[in-house]
Design a protein around this motif. Sequence first.
Motif, PDB file in Angstrom:
ATOM      1  N   ILE A  79       1.717   3.461  -4.988  1.00  0.00           N
ATOM      2  CA  ILE A  79       1.318   3.429  -3.578  1.00  0.00           C
ATOM      3  C   ILE A  79       0.441   4.631  -3.264  1.00  0.00           C
ATOM      4  O   ILE A  79      -0.578   4.515  -2.570  1.00  0.00           O
ATOM      5  N   LYS A  80       0.802   5.764  -3.787  1.00  0.00           N
ATOM      6  CA  LYS A  80       0.035   6.985  -3.537  1.00  0.00           C
ATOM      7  C   LYS A  80      -1.395   6.863  -4.062  1.00  0.00           C
ATOM      8  O   LYS A  80      -2.366   7.238  -3.376  1.00  0.00           O
ATOM      9  N   ASN A  81      -1.538   6.331  -5.264  1.00  0.00           N
ATOM     10  CA  ASN A  81      -2.837   6.340  -5.939  1.00  0.00           C
ATOM     11  C   ASN A  81      -3.635   5.054  -5.757  1.00  0.00           C
ATOM     12  O   ASN A  81      -4.790   4.976  -6.177  1.00  0.00           O
ATOM     13  N   GLY A  82      -3.032   4.040  -5.117  1.00  0.00           N
ATOM     14  CA  GLY A  82      -3.722   2.770  -4.960  1.00  0.00           C
ATOM     15  C   GLY A  82      -3.699   1.965  -6.247  1.00  0.00           C
ATOM     16  O   GLY A  82      -3.344   2.468  -7.311  1.00  0.00           O
ATOM     17  N   PHE A  83      -4.038   0.703  -6.144  1.00  0.00           N
ATOM     18  CA  PHE A  83      -4.074  -0.164  -7.316  1.00  0.00           C
ATOM     19  C   PHE A  83      -5.531  -0.400  -7.710  1.00  0.00           C
ATOM     20  O   PHE A  83      -6.309  -0.946  -6.923  1.00  0.00           O
ATOM     21  N   PRO A  84      -5.916   0.007  -8.917  1.00  0.00           N
ATOM     22  CA  PRO A  84      -7.295  -0.232  -9.340  1.00  0.00           C
ATOM     23  C   PRO A  84      -7.603  -1.714  -9.388  1.00  0.00           C
ATOM     24  O   PRO A  84      -6.710  -2.545  -9.601  1.00  0.00           O
ATOM     25  N   GLN A  85      -8.842  -2.076  -9.184  1.00  0.00           N
ATOM     26  CA  GLN A  85      -9.341  -3.446  -9.234  1.00  0.00           C
ATOM     27  C   GLN A  85      -8.751  -4.325  -8.127  1.00  0.00           C
ATOM     28  O   GLN A  85      -8.726  -5.551  -8.235  1.00  0.00           O
ATOM     29  N   THR A  86      -8.244  -3.685  -7.067  1.00  0.00           N
ATOM     30  CA  THR A  86      -7.823  -4.429  -5.885  1.00  0.00           C
ATOM     31  C   THR A  86      -8.393  -3.710  -4.670  1.00  0.00           C
ATOM     32  O   THR A  86      -8.989  -2.637  -4.776  1.00  0.00           O
ATOM     33  N   LEU A  87      -8.186  -4.303  -3.492  1.00  0.00           N
ATOM     34  CA  LEU A  87      -8.659  -3.685  -2.260  1.00  0.00           C
ATOM     35  C   LEU A  87      -7.648  -2.723  -1.666  1.00  0.00           C
ATOM     36  O   LEU A  87      -7.886  -2.147  -0.600  1.00  0.00           O
ATOM     37  N   MET A  88      -6.517  -2.502  -2.335  1.00  0.00           N
ATOM     38  CA  MET A  88      -5.501  -1.611  -1.785  1.00  0.00           C
ATOM     39  C   MET A  88      -5.955  -0.164  -1.889  1.00  0.00           C
ATOM     40  O   MET A  88      -6.255   0.334  -2.977  1.00  0.00           O
ATOM     41  N   PRO A  89      -5.993   0.564  -0.756  1.00  0.00           N
ATOM     42  CA  PRO A  89      -6.450   1.955  -0.779  1.00  0.00           C
ATOM     43  C   PRO A  89      -5.358   2.901  -1.247  1.00  0.00           C
ATOM     44  O   PRO A  89      -4.195   2.517  -1.431  1.00  0.00           O
ATOM     45  N   LYS A  90      -5.721   4.156  -1.432  1.00  0.00           N
ATOM     46  CA  LYS A  90      -4.740   5.198  -1.745  1.00  0.00           C
ATOM     47  C   LYS A  90      -3.998   5.598  -0.463  1.00  0.00           C
ATOM     48  O   LYS A  90      -4.576   5.620   0.618  1.00  0.00           O
ATOM     49  N   PHE A  91      -2.729   5.936  -0.620  1.00  0.00           N
ATOM     50  CA  PHE A  91      -1.936   6.481   0.470  1.00  0.00           C
ATOM     51  C   PHE A  91      -1.467   7.887   0.092  1.00  0.00           C
ATOM     52  O   PHE A  91      -0.300   8.238   0.232  1.00  0.00           O
ATOM     53  N   ASP A  92      -2.429   8.682  -0.377  1.00  0.00           N
ATOM     54  CA  ASP A  92      -2.095  10.024  -0.862  1.00  0.00           C
ATOM     55  C   ASP A  92      -1.845  11.025   0.259  1.00  0.00           C
ATOM     56  O   ASP A  92      -1.503  12.178  -0.001  1.00  0.00           O
ATOM     57  N   PHE A  93      -1.997  10.600   1.523  1.00  0.00           N
ATOM     58  CA  PHE A  93      -1.683  11.470   2.647  1.00  0.00           C
ATOM     59  C   PHE A  93      -0.191  11.428   2.994  1.00  0.00           C
ATOM     60  O   PHE A  93       0.292  12.230   3.788  1.00  0.00           O
ATOM     61  N   LEU A  94       0.563  10.460   2.406  1.00  0.00           N
ATOM     62  CA  LEU A  94       2.005  10.415   2.614  1.00  0.00           C
ATOM     63  C   LEU A  94       2.691  11.417   1.693  1.00  0.00           C
ATOM     64  O   LEU A  94       2.244  11.633   0.561  1.00  0.00           O
ATOM     65  N   ASN A  95       3.769  12.020   2.176  1.00  0.00           N
ATOM     66  CA  ASN A  95       4.461  12.991   1.326  1.00  0.00           C
ATOM     67  C   ASN A  95       5.386  12.269   0.349  1.00  0.00           C
ATOM     68  O   ASN A  95       5.661  11.070   0.505  1.00  0.00           O
ATOM     69  N   PRO A  96       5.905  12.955  -0.668  1.00  0.00           N
ATOM     70  CA  PRO A  96       6.707  12.290  -1.703  1.00  0.00           C
ATOM     71  C   PRO A  96       7.923  11.554  -1.166  1.00  0.00           C
ATOM     72  O   PRO A  96       8.260  10.472  -1.657  1.00  0.00           O
ATOM     73  N   TYR A  97       8.601  12.111  -0.163  1.00  0.00           N
ATOM     74  CA  TYR A  97       9.761  11.431   0.401  1.00  0.00           C
ATOM     75  C   TYR A  97       9.350  10.125   1.086  1.00  0.00           C
ATOM     76  O   TYR A  97      10.003   9.088   0.915  1.00  0.00           O
ATOM     77  N   GLU A  98       8.290  10.151   1.837  1.00  0.00           N
ATOM     78  CA  GLU A  98       7.810   8.949   2.515  1.00  0.00           C
ATOM     79  C   GLU A  98       7.419   7.871   1.501  1.00  0.00           C
ATOM     80  O   GLU A  98       7.732   6.687   1.685  1.00  0.00           O
ATOM     81  N   LEU A  99       6.754   8.284   0.447  1.00  0.00           N
ATOM     82  CA  LEU A  99       6.367   7.331  -0.596  1.00  0.00           C
ATOM     83  C   LEU A  99       7.595   6.694  -1.241  1.00  0.00           C
ATOM     84  O   LEU A  99       7.626   5.485  -1.499  1.00  0.00           O
TER      85      LEU A  99
END
Length: 525
Positions: A79-99
């Motif tokens: 979730i943090k890094n996104g899924f390559p080859q899809t339209l899903m973006p990175k969610f690297d602004f979330l902290n580890p607990y939230e992820l």
Amino acid sequence: MQLLFTFISLITLFLCNAFALDSAAGHMVEALPKKEVGKILYNQYCASCHHTQRIGREGPPLLPKFLRKYQEKDLAQKIKNGFPQTLMPKFDFLNPYELLQLARYIKSPIDTHIAWNASNMRDSIVSFNDPLSPLAIKNKEQILPVVERDGNKVWVMEDTRILSKFHLDNVHGGIKYTMDANNIYVPTRDGFVQRYSLKTGQRMNKVRACINLRNISLSRDGSHIFATCLLPEQMVVLDAKSMLPKKIQKLEGKISALYEFYSKDKAIFTFRNKPLLAMVDTKTFDITYKKIKEPIEDFFIDPFEDFLIGTARRGNILSVYDLNKNEYVFEHEMKGMPHLFSATYWYNNGDFYFATPHIKKPYVTVWKMYDWTFIKKVDIQGDGFFVKTHPYTPYLWADNGSDKLVLIDKNDFSTKTITPRKNQQYIHTEYSGDGKYAYLSIYEREGAIVILDTQSLKELTAYKANMPVGKYNFINKNRVFYPRLFGMDIFKQRCNNTLPCQPENLSKYEKKSLFDYLKSMKEGS
């Protein structure tokens, strides 16, 4: 609720900065209130693409059965890094607990009842405006669609050439043809069925038949699609052109798969968890049930459509069920088959045979059909999914979970191996209609489709592919052509490859096979 969420975020941000998110930090945060955190995050960031019920919209469903291969901590990183080859973006602004809480939430069971009705299906229909791009197919019998699973693509090949590729998310296999070879229908795990024109090279339309789809089947006349669903448990009948729903039949049980007959307007399915065999009238859509001894999970139908051969995946018995007499005619101790239609058939010197691999067993078993005799257990040094053959090759081609392709001689069952790609897993062979080409899947993220000459075993060409799986030649995919393929061997063995050909003492299955082959020779000339 917003104040609570803000308070939790501030505290956990501090904790996660103080401690790395290893097992120790995981225990630190377990004491924090977290029941709603994952749900709040999901609704804020994910629901617009994946639906508030996590059943998928533009993005795929986020339900436990779709996420089994991911542990929570691994999913959090995805979730943090996104899924390559899809339209899903990175969610690297979330902290580890939230992820972590977001990952935990999407792996949690769904509490509410999930329905998918005719209105949902009609609303899901998508029509495409692809430019006209005729494929100029030279011989429909050589057509071969390929599923590139992690590439989210379907290829269309002929001989050694790629004619086209089109995008389809969550594609998994089970492609079906219309018998004129003008269209294919491609299912996805998250319930979509995509129609593609092999004439015009265009995606035509697609519909979401359910949330979690098992497989699809076509009526004999090609006018209706039957989609069997695990979520919700139902069978959906669709118009094959408009993709509009015609009937929804609720099912109480986990369906194994549904397969059509070529000799009658019928289709058949079994349940994984109920001892029932179901026969579907593909004209009226009525279902007739018959009780059987135990659930059948993996099965295949013999080439002449008189018998069903099946096993329970955790069972120890192979059963043969006579579809005309509605009774068992043979049982033998045998470990479960690893896949639907994992077996292959062939003809040799007056007899018909089948062979199949077994779940977590390093061998293939060989059986004689119609007098139902166990012949031999062949060691292949590992557990595989498929064994395949064609009259043009003297071998059965088996995968064994490694980089080895095991070739089993059809006469004496001796074996030899080749290594298509060292240290890269080979899986599943398919052949061209004439049997001259063999297509191998190198089942890796940086894998390939490797094409071999079936006689010399030399590599002719290869194409890069991301986790390629199923390959579906028009002839080999359709059971209607199997007697013709047997007839090729009968013509060689009983007629010495010469005409006229009228051998004596043929069984009814040999007669049909030879007739079909001679008819194809005449039509070909």
